[in-house]
Design an enzyme around this catalytic site. Structure first.
Site, PDB file in Angstrom:
ATOM      1  N   GLU A  38      -0.203   3.863   0.562  1.00 14.84           N
ATOM      2  CA  GLU A  38      -0.164   4.968  -0.416  1.00 14.84           C
ATOM      3  C   GLU A  38      -0.558   4.342  -1.749  1.00 14.84           C
ATOM      4  O   GLU A  38       0.246   3.656  -2.378  1.00 14.84           O
ATOM      5  CB  GLU A  38       1.258   5.538  -0.510  1.00 14.84           C
ATOM      6  CG  GLU A  38       1.746   6.237   0.731  1.00 14.84           C
ATOM      7  CD  GLU A  38       1.101   7.585   0.942  1.00 14.84           C
ATOM      8  OE1 GLU A  38       0.352   8.037   0.051  1.00 14.84           O
ATOM      9  OE2 GLU A  38       1.322   8.173   2.006  1.00 14.84           O
ATOM     10  N   LEU A  39      -1.780   4.563  -2.186  1.00 13.06           N
ATOM     11  CA  LEU A  39      -2.290   3.812  -3.343  1.00 13.06           C
ATOM     12  C   LEU A  39      -2.471   4.720  -4.563  1.00 13.06           C
ATOM     13  O   LEU A  39      -1.888   5.787  -4.646  1.00 13.06           O
ATOM     14  CB  LEU A  39      -3.577   3.089  -2.950  1.00 13.06           C
ATOM     15  CG  LEU A  39      -3.440   2.209  -1.701  1.00 13.06           C
ATOM     16  CD1 LEU A  39      -4.758   1.530  -1.374  1.00 13.06           C
ATOM     17  CD2 LEU A  39      -2.325   1.182  -1.847  1.00 13.06           C
ATOM     18  N   TRP A  91       7.609   0.601  -8.784  1.00 11.48           N
ATOM     19  CA  TRP A  91       8.729   0.822  -9.700  1.00 11.48           C
ATOM     20  C   TRP A  91       8.773   2.231 -10.272  1.00 11.48           C
ATOM     21  O   TRP A  91       9.729   2.600 -10.940  1.00 11.48           O
ATOM     22  CB  TRP A  91       8.623  -0.169 -10.879  1.00 11.48           C
ATOM     23  CG  TRP A  91       7.212  -0.229 -11.418  1.00 11.48           C
ATOM     24  CD1 TRP A  91       6.266  -1.162 -11.095  1.00 11.48           C
ATOM     25  CD2 TRP A  91       6.563   0.708 -12.284  1.00 11.48           C
ATOM     26  NE1 TRP A  91       5.080  -0.872 -11.712  1.00 11.48           N
ATOM     27  CE2 TRP A  91       5.236   0.273 -12.462  1.00 11.48           C
ATOM     28  CE3 TRP A  91       6.984   1.863 -12.942  1.00 11.48           C
ATOM     29  CZ2 TRP A  91       4.319   0.963 -13.247  1.00 11.48           C
ATOM     30  CZ3 TRP A  91       6.074   2.554 -13.714  1.00 11.48           C
ATOM     31  CH2 TRP A  91       4.758   2.113 -13.866  1.00 11.48           C
ATOM     32  N   ASN A  92       7.721   3.047 -10.074  1.00 14.58           N
ATOM     33  CA  ASN A  92       7.684   4.297 -10.861  1.00 14.58           C
ATOM     34  C   ASN A  92       8.693   5.348 -10.402  1.00 14.58           C
ATOM     35  O   ASN A  92       9.140   6.163 -11.193  1.00 14.58           O
ATOM     36  CB  ASN A  92       6.258   4.863 -10.951  1.00 14.58           C
ATOM     37  CG  ASN A  92       5.668   5.204  -9.624  1.00 14.58           C
ATOM     38  OD1 ASN A  92       6.162   4.773  -8.579  1.00 14.58           O
ATOM     39  ND2 ASN A  92       4.608   5.979  -9.627  1.00 14.58           N
ATOM     40  N   GLU A 121      -8.032   4.462 -13.131  1.00 10.15           N
ATOM     41  CA  GLU A 121      -6.743   5.160 -13.117  1.00 10.15           C
ATOM     42  C   GLU A 121      -5.968   4.715 -14.363  1.00 10.15           C
ATOM     43  O   GLU A 121      -5.628   3.541 -14.492  1.00 10.15           O
ATOM     44  CB  GLU A 121      -5.943   4.794 -11.861  1.00 10.15           C
ATOM     45  CG  GLU A 121      -4.579   5.478 -11.826  1.00 10.15           C
ATOM     46  CD  GLU A 121      -3.663   4.985 -10.699  1.00 10.15           C
ATOM     47  OE1 GLU A 121      -3.811   3.835 -10.258  1.00 10.15           O
ATOM     48  OE2 GLU A 121      -2.795   5.763 -10.282  1.00 10.15           O
ATOM     49  N   GLY A 163       1.534   1.372  -3.769  1.00  8.25           N
ATOM     50  CA  GLY A 163       1.240   0.584  -4.970  1.00  8.25           C
ATOM     51  C   GLY A 163      -0.222   0.676  -5.328  1.00  8.25           C
ATOM     52  O   GLY A 163      -0.901   1.663  -5.017  1.00  8.25           O
ATOM     53  N   SER A 164      -0.707  -0.358  -5.964  1.00  6.24           N
ATOM     54  CA  SER A 164      -2.082  -0.362  -6.476  1.00  6.24           C
ATOM     55  C   SER A 164      -3.082  -0.732  -5.370  1.00  6.24           C
ATOM     56  O   SER A 164      -2.700  -1.242  -4.307  1.00  6.24           O
ATOM     57  CB  SER A 164      -2.191  -1.360  -7.615  1.00  6.24           C
ATOM     58  OG  SER A 164      -1.823  -2.638  -7.141  1.00  6.24           O
ATOM     59  N   CYS A 189       1.450   8.514  -9.422  1.00  5.84           N
ATOM     60  CA  CYS A 189       0.186   8.394  -8.685  1.00  5.84           C
ATOM     61  C   CYS A 189      -0.558   9.726  -8.684  1.00  5.84           C
ATOM     62  O   CYS A 189      -1.779   9.754  -8.712  1.00  5.84           O
ATOM     63  CB  CYS A 189       0.449   7.894  -7.275  1.00  5.84           C
ATOM     64  SG  CYS A 189       1.731   8.816  -6.431  1.00  5.84           S
ATOM     65  N   LYS A 229      10.653  -4.855   0.112  1.00  4.32           N
ATOM     66  CA  LYS A 229      10.318  -5.620  -1.088  1.00  4.32           C
ATOM     67  C   LYS A 229      10.036  -4.576  -2.163  1.00  4.32           C
ATOM     68  O   LYS A 229       9.008  -3.905  -2.133  1.00  4.32           O
ATOM     69  CB  LYS A 229       9.071  -6.493  -0.871  1.00  4.32           C
ATOM     70  CG  LYS A 229       8.756  -7.347  -2.089  1.00  4.32           C
ATOM     71  CD  LYS A 229       7.287  -7.294  -2.459  1.00  4.32           C
ATOM     72  CE  LYS A 229       7.029  -7.926  -3.800  1.00  4.32           C
ATOM     73  NZ  LYS A 229       7.736  -7.294  -4.954  1.00  4.32           N
TER      74      LYS A 229
END
Ligand code: NAP
Length: 464
Positions: free
Chosen positions: A231-232, A133-134, A362, A209-210, A265, A157
């Site tokens: 991509e975390l 969402w960022n 983080e 995401g995470s 991130c 999604k």
């Protein structure tokens, strides 16, 4: 989690959206598969025209698209407008360069002519993308523009707190001339990933995401023998050397840590400053952070936005308390933040024990970790003592020295004299627990293609 918009500044529950059923998901996959068969045969020109049109529409209606972001996840309206523009730039980048970047590569193989052995880039099919969402549009375009250029089709999604941004993106693609099924937004539950990745028509997954989400999706992909890119998270080191312009470095650190309310991130999450300039840096940094103005994200005078949700603000406050329990010094900076809205008052963490949980965490919001390094060597050691390896920065007036330090940092991207940047023509991605794979440029374009060999042999030649 239900798909719903709640304005993080006003707290208003705006709208809920029903979660997709298994039948709806199957229908979406069937439609996407039928569209893929057509789309894979389209010309590079047709694909480029679609992407350029999407860029043009974003620019024409930039205020509308930006306001959706600010209302749904709280970012400053100026940052929302910048996100709309960079999204347009990424569409445009692939419209202009996609065909050339995908051109076949001819390989000089023993016994073959110069153009006899080609490596061509064939599309694979439906690619599932799971996004955070960022940066609700920018994250989507980073995968969608290259996938559409490849001739693939996309099943998205998006995070459950930004359903309207996801719907806007789908509408944008349709308005730009995408056939139905080329880009499909589905309000899928977490469990639906089993169905989606278990379907043979879906050929891979790209997740941003995470770590938890990445590990879960990658495990499902692996079980189904499908490719994934991840991509975390990150905890970027921001290294300030003794010959840096300290005041400017501190100004960049204030921005690098607090833009998008610190929910990036590649935020400058760990400031690592060498001893000889530490005190001077800290004085400038404290002053800069104290000058941030928390308030209505629609007001151009606001410089510190609320977090994306009250739950995010509460989770961050818990992480800070856990740091305090570990013996970390916790200092709040600046004026109290408004009572209304998911605000977090900026926090500075110092005296962070080596190897502590805090050092590995983080913090996804306006919480800064500050480390004092004995010298350059020590700064590199602290920078690398993180489970993450996404971006990073080095500040020095000696570029050759900074480049050398950058090469010693175990991370995917290092920017010299700025926080890790965002650009349409610089690749993006990390190492270690920040994930694997690369987005943008030709690297992103080639993550989900079949790099197929087509070799023209001499019918009268020998085989062995
Ligand atoms: P998140 O909770 O992992 O959510 C990201 C996406 O994954 C959302 O669409 C979420 O859906 C979905 N998801 C979560 N768990 C899932 C599961 N078990 N199965 C299927 N889908 C799942 O992350 P976030 O809080 O939105 O974003 C913050 C994280 O993303 C931070 O760690 C940040 O550093 C990282 N990030 C990385 C990059 C990068 O490029 N490296 C860029 C931006 C953000 P729901 O919303 O429905 O839970």
């Amino acid at each position: 989690m239900a798909y719903a918009t709640t304005n993080p500044y006003t707290g208003e529950a705006v709208k809920e959206f029903p979660t997709a059923t298994a039948e709806q998901i199957d229908g979406a996959i069937e439609k996407a598969d039928a569209t893929f068969r057509q789309w894979r045969t389209t010309s590079p020109r047709r694909r480029a025209d679609l992407l350029q049109k999407a860029a043009d529409l974003l620019r024409t209606d930039h205020r509308h698209y930006a306001e959706v972001l600010t209302r749904e996840m709280g970012k400053l309206i100026s940052e929302a407008e910048a996100e709309v523009e960079v999204t347009a730039q990424i569409f445009e980048y692939y419209a202009r360069h996609g065909a050339q970047l995908l051109a076949p590569r001819y390989i000089k193989a023993e016994g073959y002519g110069d153009t006899d052995v080609a490596l061509v880039n064939d599309p694979m099919g439906i690619i599932y993308t799971v996004e955070p969402w960022n940066f609700p549009y920018y994250q989507i375009v980073r995968t969608t523009a290259p996938l559409v250029t490849d001739g693939n089709v996309v099943l998205l999604k998006q995070a459950s707190i930004v359903p309207q941004a996801a719907a806007e993106f789908q509408d944008l693609m349709l308005r730009a001339g995408a056939p139905e099924g080329l880009f499909t937004n589905i309000y899928a539950s977490h469990d639906a990933s089993e169905q989606i990745l278990g379907d043979p028509r879906v050929r891979g997954v790209a997740l941003t995401g995470s770590e938890g989400a990445g590990a879960s999706i990658a495990a499902i992909a692996a079980k189904n023998l499908k490719k994934s890119t991840l991509e975390l998270g990150g905890s970027d080191a921001f290294v300030v050397l003794d010959d840096a312009d300290v005041a400017k470095a501190a100004d960049w650190a204030v921005l690098g840590r607090h833009w998008n309310a610190g929910q990036v991130c590649t935020s400058s999450k760990r400031l690592i400053v060498v001893d000889s300039v530490y005190d001077e840096f800290l004085e400038h940094y404290r002053k800069g952070v104290a000058g941030l103005v928390a308030g209505d994200p629609m007001d151009p005078a606001t410089t510190l936005a609320p977090l994306s949700s009250q739950q995010a603000a509460d989770a961050l406050a818990e992480q800070v308390e856990a740091a305090r329990d570990e013996g970390v010094t916790v200092e709040t900076i600046g004026a109290p933040v408004p009572e209304q809205g998911a605000f977090v008052r900026p926090v500075l963490l110092t005296d962070i024990p080596e190897g502590s949980e805090t050092a590995r965490t983080e913090f996804f919001g306006p919480v800064t970790q500050l480390y004092r390094a004995a010298d350059e060597e020590d700064a590199v050691r602290i920078a690398n003592a993180s489970p993450f390896g996404l971006g990073g920065s080095v500040f020095s007036s000696d570029i050759a020295r900074a480049q050398d330090v950058a090469r010693r940092m175990d991370t995917g991207m290092v920017f010299i004299n700025q926080p890790t940047g965002v650009a349409p023509d610089i690749p993006f991605g990390g190492v270690k627990r920040s994930g694997y794979g690369r987005e943008l440029l030709d690297l992103g374009l080639k993550e989900f293609v079949n790099q197929k060999v087509v070799a023209v042999a001499d019918i009268d030649g020998s085989f062995f």
